[in-house]
Design a protein around this motif. Structure first.
Motif, mmCIF file in Angstrom:
data_model
loop_
_atom_site.group_PDB
_atom_site.id
_atom_site.type_symbol
_atom_site.label_atom_id
_atom_site.label_comp_id
_atom_site.label_asym_id
_atom_site.label_seq_id
_atom_site.Cartn_x
_atom_site.Cartn_y
_atom_site.Cartn_z
ATOM 1 N N ALA A 1 0.737 0.964 -10.170
ATOM 2 C CA ALA A 1 -0.272 0.484 -9.280
ATOM 3 C C ALA A 1 -1.258 -0.409 -10.016
ATOM 4 C CB ALA A 1 -1.157 1.698 -8.892
ATOM 5 N N THR A 2 -1.503 -1.583 -9.133
ATOM 6 C CA THR A 2 -2.640 -2.409 -9.582
ATOM 7 C C THR A 2 -3.892 -1.704 -9.346
ATOM 8 O OG1 THR A 2 -1.132 -3.995 -8.445
ATOM 9 C CG2 THR A 2 -3.143 -4.717 -9.515
ATOM 10 N N TYR A 3 -4.269 -0.979 -8.308
ATOM 11 C CA TYR A 3 -5.448 -0.429 -8.134
ATOM 12 C C TYR A 3 -5.076 0.873 -7.641
ATOM 13 C CZ TYR A 3 -6.795 -5.323 -7.971
ATOM 14 O OH TYR A 3 -7.081 -6.825 -8.217
ATOM 15 N N GLY A 4 -5.910 1.792 -8.015
ATOM 16 C CA GLY A 4 -5.558 3.146 -7.513
ATOM 17 C C GLY A 4 -6.541 3.922 -6.958
ATOM 18 N N GLY B 1 -2.874 -0.812 -14.278
ATOM 19 C CA GLY B 1 -3.796 -1.040 -13.274
ATOM 20 C C GLY B 1 -5.058 -0.515 -13.478
ATOM 21 N N LYS B 2 -5.979 -0.529 -12.377
ATOM 22 C CA LYS B 2 -7.165 0.188 -12.551
ATOM 23 C C LYS B 2 -7.400 1.407 -11.482
ATOM 24 C CE LYS B 2 -9.858 -4.320 -13.059
ATOM 25 N NZ LYS B 2 -10.466 -5.380 -12.519
ATOM 26 N N VAL B 3 -7.888 2.505 -11.945
ATOM 27 C CA VAL B 3 -8.122 3.526 -11.076
ATOM 28 C C VAL B 3 -9.560 3.537 -10.930
ATOM 29 C CG1 VAL B 3 -7.888 5.999 -10.733
ATOM 30 C CG2 VAL B 3 -6.195 4.962 -11.877
ATOM 31 N N LEU B 4 -9.766 3.501 -9.559
ATOM 32 C CA LEU B 4 -11.394 3.383 -9.326
ATOM 33 C C LEU B 4 -12.003 4.555 -9.226
ATOM 34 C CD1 LEU B 4 -10.676 1.133 -6.189
ATOM 35 C CD2 LEU B 4 -10.841 0.628 -8.456
ATOM 36 N N ARG C 1 4.722 -3.183 -15.704
ATOM 37 C CA ARG C 1 3.702 -3.970 -14.791
ATOM 38 C C ARG C 1 2.499 -3.816 -15.738
ATOM 39 N NH1 ARG C 1 4.495 -4.938 -9.405
ATOM 40 N NH2 ARG C 1 2.322 -4.521 -9.112
ATOM 41 N N VAL D 1 0.908 -7.161 -5.723
ATOM 42 C CA VAL D 1 -0.228 -6.246 -5.842
ATOM 43 C C VAL D 1 0.199 -4.867 -5.308
ATOM 44 C CG1 VAL D 1 -2.300 -6.003 -5.424
ATOM 45 C CG2 VAL D 1 -1.672 -7.989 -5.919
ATOM 46 N N ILE D 2 0.000 -3.785 -6.087
ATOM 47 C CA ILE D 2 0.318 -2.580 -5.386
ATOM 48 C C ILE D 2 -0.948 -1.547 -5.379
ATOM 49 C CG2 ILE D 2 1.662 -0.274 -5.845
ATOM 50 C CD1 ILE D 2 3.820 -1.997 -7.145
ATOM 51 N N VAL D 3 -1.240 -1.019 -4.275
ATOM 52 C CA VAL D 3 -2.364 -0.182 -3.855
ATOM 53 C C VAL D 3 -1.880 1.098 -3.785
ATOM 54 C CG1 VAL D 3 -4.366 0.484 -2.678
ATOM 55 C CG2 VAL D 3 -3.904 -1.906 -3.204
ATOM 56 N N PHE E 1 0.828 -1.146 -0.003
ATOM 57 C CA PHE E 1 -0.116 0.109 0.087
ATOM 58 C C PHE E 1 0.800 1.425 0.130
ATOM 59 C CE2 PHE E 1 -3.014 -3.074 2.141
ATOM 60 C CZ PHE E 1 -4.184 -2.963 1.437
#
Lengths: 326, 261
Positions: free
Chosen positions: A300-303, B236-239, B233, A284-286, A265
């Motif tokens: 980032a995997t999820y941002g 990714g997904k930005v929510l 990489r 996995v990177i948040v 994180f």
């Protein structure tokens, strides 16, 4: 190949990173029709041998002696060097832990063999193992092979290789180490544990890191709360460390620790190249940052683009709820 | 107390690395080269000890002609002397080769203490200090964040996982330095001017009594098969949406898609 693993123990307990090395050693030996031995040094550690056999050791050299009670690279180097000679090791494996990084070069110089540090993967090219390791803190990867016909040593980055149970024959061999008190030149006198015995970022499977966006030392408490819920360690960017908000032992990046956890994180971390180098091999990177243009979002995997001071407490609560549901 | 400091000339941490066309080396031609950051702590600690206890500080590097710049930095910070170990035979060497060169140089200069950075930025081996200590038959204490010197007795604090080890040793010894040990000084203008007049000796393999086969590419234990940049990489997904919903979605993704919590 005959593979010898240094099984590091602290307080009588073998480190997980050493079991990872043991599993990697088993794999290396199986690929070359070889065998695996472990060497364990300490006082009152004879009971650890069966645990090492469970993870693949065919032989366990046990140096159970008062001289090994406190860590000293001088006598530990002698002990591991002796085990390598008795076993006839072709390869020595160490976990690239604080102790492993201190000890491995001392053993390598003693035996006059080469050492590869912090390896993250290996493959076989016929009968020759080929190793890959990050350089420039992960900005690039170097793949190398040992020159033929000479033993060599390797340290393996913790948390990268799986520890897999696979029984070895586990024959216990008392180690005739020959070390005496006069060999001890530098020795550990005492170990000061970090406040609350906190998990170290180098060993953690989950890391909760904060950067400049944390705004002050008092705010790291919310990261500690989240880290507790996810069973992780608290990390920090260089900006946060240099501001004096948190100790350097938490720093992730090129002048801190290079890490590869399962989950990372990044809160309020913009993603300077030095930081990215140290963490971008995480699985996995948040990333949570107010600035949608922050470079951290590129890895980032999820941002989430938003205020970490809103996100972190919500996230901590959501993880708590999830755990309550089971 | 006479102190040797091992320093290394490296690309700074801002460097974006490129792989050379042969795929076996890095192209660092555009890098800005500096003293390896951890070596700054070593030079600073040496100067602090000298100010307290007297003696001489000698900076030593194994490298090429360019590395003299890092020696000049050490001299400008306040080191008394510098030694450049440079020889074509050292090229392509590994940590063991570097350690053989530095240990050979150390044998020519009487010392009580050797200080070095905990690792050289770039190769990231974290080996040279410990290897050199073993070759010299002296103890090494690595990754040190606190050092007390009382006569011949050293009390060092070193970082380990989740804590600090207190290690006792006696001189002669080698210590590798970690961030937190001190705050390195910047060279003053006066220091920079004075550094230009200070002596820098240059020693080749023959001066150090080294067999060329034991150093450089010839002495290396491993051969490089390839160098590559890390794979990019996946995107990714930005929510999006209201923040509480984003957090819910994040937790769902971490549990169900990434299986990370």
């Amino acid at each position: 190949m005959k593979v010898l693993i240094f099984a590091e123990q602290r307080g009588g307990k073998v480190k997980k990173a050493s079991l990872e090395a043991l599993s990697a050693g088993r794999q290396l030996a199986d690929a070359t029709s070889g065998s695996v031995a472990a060497v364990i040094l300490g006082l009152g550690i004879g009971g650890q041998a069966p645990g090492l056999a469970k993870f693949g050791a065919d032989a366990v050299y046990v140096g159970d002696d008062a001289i090994f009670e406190k860590y000293s690279a001088d006598v530990y180097g002698l002990g591991v060097g002796k085990a390598a000679q008795v076993f006839g090791a072709d390869v020595l494996l160490f976990a690239a832990s604080a102790m492993g990084k201190d000890l491995a070069p001392r053993v390598a110089a003693r035996l006059d063999i080469g050492l590869l540090s912090d390896v993250t993967s290996f493959t076989m090219d016929g009968a020759i193992p080929v190793f890959t390791r990050p350089i420039y803190s992960g900005k690039a990867f170097s793949t190398v092979a040992p020159k033929a016909g000479k033993p060599f040593a390797v340290s393996l980055r913790p948390n990268v290789f799986p520890a897999v149970e696979k029984a070895g024959s586990g024959q216990v061999v008392p180690l005739e180490h020959g070390a005496s008190a006069s060999d001890v030149k530098a020795v550990v006198k005492e170990i000061l544990t970090a406040e609350g015995g906190l998990l170290d970022v180098a060993e953690a499977n989950v890391i909760v890191s904060g950067g400049r966006g944390m705004k002050g030392p008092e705010n790291f408490k919310i990261l500690e709360d989240l880290a507790k819920e996810v069973g992780g360690a608290v990390g920090a960017s260089r900006a946060a460390v240099d501001s004096g908000w948190i100790g350097h032992s938490h720093q992730v990046g090129q002048t801190g620790k290079v890490v590869s956890p399962a989950l990372y994180f990044a809160f309020g971390i913009s993603g300077a190249i030095q930081h990215l180098a140290g963490m971008s091999s995480s699985k996995v990177i948040v990333a949570v940052n107010k600035d949608p243009e922050a470079p951290i979002f590129k890895v980032a995997t999820y941002g989430i683009v938003g205020d970490l001071f809103e996100v972190v407490p919500l996230l901590t609560q959501a993880v708590k709820d999830l755990k309550a549901k089971g | 107390m006479n102190i040797l400091v091992f320093v290394k000339h490296v690309p700074d941490t801002e460097t974006r690395v490129k792989v050379a066309p042969d795929g076996l080396r890095l192209d660092l031609s555009e890098a800005n080269w500096v003293m390896s950051p951890y070596d700054e702590y070593a030079v600073e600690e040496a100067l602090k000890l000298k100010e307290k206890l007297g003696g001489e500080v000698t900076a030593i590097t194994a490298g090429n002609e360019e590395s003299v710049k890092t020696l000049r930095t050490a001299l400008a910070m306040g080191a008394d002397k510098a030694v450049l170990c440079a020889d074509g035979a050292f090229e392509g060497g590994d940590a063991a080769g570097t350690a053989r060169v530095l240990a050979a140089a150390a044998r020519k200069i009487p010392f009580d203490l050797i200080l070095a950075g905990k690792h050289g930025v770039g190769d990231d081996n974290q080996q040279v200090g410990s290897l050199a200590a073993q070759l010299l038959g002296i103890p090494a204490v690595t990754v040190v964040t606190g050092l007390e010197v009382n006569g011949q007795d050293l009390v060092c604090k070193r970082e380990i996982e989740g804590g600090t080890e207190v290690v006792a040793a006696t001189t002669p010894a080698l210590i590798t330095c970690q961030k937190g040990l001190n705050e390195p000084r910047y060279p003053s203008l006066k220091g920079i001017m004075a550094a230009k007049k200070k002596e820098v000796a240059t020693w080749k393999a023959a001066d150090l009594g080294l067999d060329p086969g034991s150093v450089g590419a010839a002495g290396a234990a491993f051969e490089v098969r390839k160098l590559e940049l890390p794979p990019p990489r996946p995107a990714g997904k930005v929510l999006s949406g209201e923040l509480p919903d984003q957090v819910k979605e994040l937790v769902r993704l971490l549990r169900e898609e990434a299986k990370a919590i």
